[in-house]
Design a protein around this motif. Structure first.
Motif, PDB file in Angstrom:
ATOM      1  N   CYS A  56      25.594 -11.834 -11.191  1.00  9.59           N
ATOM      2  CA  CYS A  56      25.916 -11.004 -12.353  1.00  9.59           C
ATOM      3  C   CYS A  56      27.328 -10.478 -12.158  1.00  9.59           C
ATOM      4  CB  CYS A  56      24.900  -9.860 -12.438  1.00  9.59           C
ATOM      5  SG  CYS A  56      25.003  -8.821 -13.903  1.00  9.59           S
ATOM      6  N   GLN A  74      27.395  -2.398 -19.611  1.00 10.75           N
ATOM      7  CA  GLN A  74      26.829  -3.597 -19.002  1.00 10.75           C
ATOM      8  C   GLN A  74      25.739  -3.222 -17.998  1.00 10.75           C
ATOM      9  OE1 GLN A  74      30.375  -5.347 -17.359  1.00 10.75           O
ATOM     10  NE2 GLN A  74      30.829  -6.518 -19.223  1.00 10.75           N
ATOM     11  N   ASP A  78      21.600  -4.019 -18.147  1.00  7.24           N
ATOM     12  CA  ASP A  78      20.838  -4.649 -17.076  1.00  7.24           C
ATOM     13  C   ASP A  78      19.698  -3.739 -16.615  1.00  7.24           C
ATOM     14  OD1 ASP A  78      22.199  -7.142 -16.805  1.00  7.24           O
ATOM     15  OD2 ASP A  78      23.849  -6.115 -15.821  1.00  7.24           O
ATOM     16  N   ASN A 233      22.668 -19.807 -18.085  1.00 17.97           N
ATOM     17  CA  ASN A 233      24.067 -20.195 -18.271  1.00 17.97           C
ATOM     18  C   ASN A 233      24.191 -21.710 -18.443  1.00 17.97           C
ATOM     19  OD1 ASN A 233      26.909 -20.221 -18.289  1.00 17.97           O
ATOM     20  ND2 ASN A 233      26.986 -20.436 -16.090  1.00 17.97           N
ATOM     21  N   THR A 280      21.712 -14.563 -13.576  1.00 19.79           N
ATOM     22  CA  THR A 280      21.944 -14.860 -14.989  1.00 19.79           C
ATOM     23  C   THR A 280      23.372 -15.281 -15.311  1.00 19.79           C
ATOM     24  OG1 THR A 280      22.540 -12.575 -15.549  1.00 19.79           O
ATOM     25  CG2 THR A 280      20.183 -13.163 -15.615  1.00 19.79           C
ATOM     26  N   ALA A 282      25.573 -13.160 -16.107  1.00 21.25           N
ATOM     27  CA  ALA A 282      26.012 -12.243 -17.164  1.00 21.25           C
ATOM     28  C   ALA A 282      27.395 -11.686 -16.846  1.00 21.25           C
ATOM     29  CB  ALA A 282      25.017 -11.088 -17.282  1.00 21.25           C
ATOM     30  N   LEU A 286      28.370 -14.607 -21.182  1.00 23.52           N
ATOM     31  CA  LEU A 286      26.932 -14.410 -21.366  1.00 23.52           C
ATOM     32  C   LEU A 286      26.593 -12.916 -21.414  1.00 23.52           C
ATOM     33  CD1 LEU A 286      25.454 -17.110 -21.472  1.00 23.52           C
ATOM     34  CD2 LEU A 286      24.315 -16.501 -19.343  1.00 23.52           C
ATOM     35  N   ALA A 287      25.605 -12.576 -22.226  1.00 23.92           N
ATOM     36  CA  ALA A 287      25.181 -11.184 -22.361  1.00 23.92           C
ATOM     37  C   ALA A 287      24.473 -10.710 -21.100  1.00 23.92           C
ATOM     38  CB  ALA A 287      24.248 -11.045 -23.561  1.00 23.92           C
ATOM     39  N   HIS A 288      24.459  -9.401 -20.916  1.00 23.71           N
ATOM     40  CA  HIS A 288      23.682  -8.796 -19.844  1.00 23.71           C
ATOM     41  C   HIS A 288      22.235  -8.623 -20.303  1.00 23.71           C
ATOM     42  CE1 HIS A 288      26.853  -7.616 -16.901  1.00 23.71           C
ATOM     43  NE2 HIS A 288      27.598  -7.904 -17.948  1.00 23.71           N
TER      44      HIS A 288
END
Length: 361
Positions: A56, A74, A78, A233, A280, A282, A286-288
């Motif tokens: 992350c 962010q 999470d 991802n 992830t 993120a 990419l979104a968290h």
């Protein structure tokens, strides 16, 4: 609830995959299994250690480092998804201030990415030549929290495809320097070519690892090198390939092949005994807050649900050297309304999130 509220968590407390207790208490920010004398507020459900996102990027967006307000959003996103421990796998932002916030996830930093010039996302990495690799790895080992992040491969515009970034001798010396300083090393790798050199040089982990093959999977298993597949991802690969088709057709075709075999790759690695953990990716494009989706993706790849659950809880915490639900540990846990062992999709709907003994969401 005040900061001093004692919480009584009861129902099914999943201390480990096979270790299930009836209750625990959160007292003074710590876990205890001994009933305190103080009055307590009861929380009921299935309790897990705070989830782990082992890849992350708090403090980054697609353009580079962000300000503290954005970093806070962010981290909160999470946290509210149940992620209470993050291995921040490379960030150009200074996020040390988060350590003082008792309501935010705990971060394990890997310093700033180390890449070759013009071989990674702009504004993310130290972009250096191989002769400087040992010095920069030493610097980031001292800045991080026990991890260093290399960019192991990236598109080479002259070759028109993914190629390895570092010569074997230099990367071996750099990994040895990190280990001398007490840090582990991980590397971003999409393709096949860099993997053998990195593993034989002593790397501890590989991110994405889409280029694993039947030739390199046994090597990873033999050396105990972990992978963090970041399947949420990898799902973006077809879109990336479409965007690069006109200029880099070889690269686009390669990215599509890596995508198409992604599940088979992860399952083959798992079956061979390669440690697999949840991440992830993120914080770039990419979104968290996608940790539950990544766990579900691992099950789609064929990893048994309990093992996928461990990859974001007990197993991931042990790998990172952080406690789970044990006496005296920080009271970081997530409570669910349904048993996540029966259906990992339960992770998407936390009932209560507790950080340092406080119910925060």
């Amino acid at each position: 609830m005040s900061d001093h509220t004692v919480l009584h968590v009861k129902g099914r407390v999943l201390v480990g995959p096979e270790d299930v207790r009836d209750e625990l208490w959160c007292v003074g920010g710590r876990i205890t299994f001994d009933r305190p004398a103080a009055e307590a507020v009861t929380v009921e459900g299935w309790a897990l250690p705070g989830l782990v996102d082992a890849h992350c990027h708090v403090g980054l967006d697609r353009h580079g480092p962000v300000d503290e307000a954005t970093s806070e959003k962010q981290a909160l996103t999470d946290r509210d998804a149940g992620t209470l421990l993050i291995r921040d796998a490379g960030s150009a932002a200074d996020t040390r201030w988060i350590d003082a916030r008792e309501d935010l996830p705990k971060l394990i930093r890997a310093g700033r990415h180390i890449a070759r010039p013009r071989r990674y996302i702009r504004n993310y990495a130290h972009e250096i030549e191989p002769a400087d690799l040992v010095a920069y790895v030493g610097r980031e080992a001292r800045r991080g929290d026990g991890w260093v992040k290399l960019v192991g491969d990236w598109i080479d515009r002259e070759a028109g495809d993914l190629t390895a970034c570092w010569p074997r001798a230099e990367v071996g010396a750099a990994i040895a320097e990190a280990h001398r300083l007490g840090a582990r090393v991980t590397a971003h790798c999409f393709a096949e070519d860099s993997l053998r050199d990195l593993v034989e040089a002593g790397i501890d982990c590989v991110e994405h690892a889409t280029g694993l093959t039947e030739d390199t999977i046994p090597l990873f298993a033999e050396r105990g090198v972990a992978i963090v597949p970041t399947l949420v991802n990898i799902a973006t690969f077809p879109h990336l390939a479409d965007g690069g088709e006109a200029k880099f057709p070889r690269w686009s075709a390669h990215m599509r092949r890596l995508y198409e075999r992604r599940y088979d790759t992860v399952r083959a690695a798992f079956d061979a005994g390669v440690p697999v953990f949840v991440g992830t990716d993120a914080g770039g494009s990419l979104a968290h807050g996608l940790v539950a989706e990544e766990v579900e993706e691992l099950t789609r790849a064929g990893i048994p649900p309990l093992d996928a659950l461990s990859a974001t809880t007990w197993g991931a915490r042990a790998w990172l050297g952080r406690p789970s639900l044990e006496e005296g540990a920080p009271a970081d846990l997530v409570v669910y309304g349904e048993d996540p062992r029966e259906d990992v999709r339960a992770l998407a709907a936390p009932r209560r999130i507790i950080v340092n003994g406080r119910a925060v969401a």
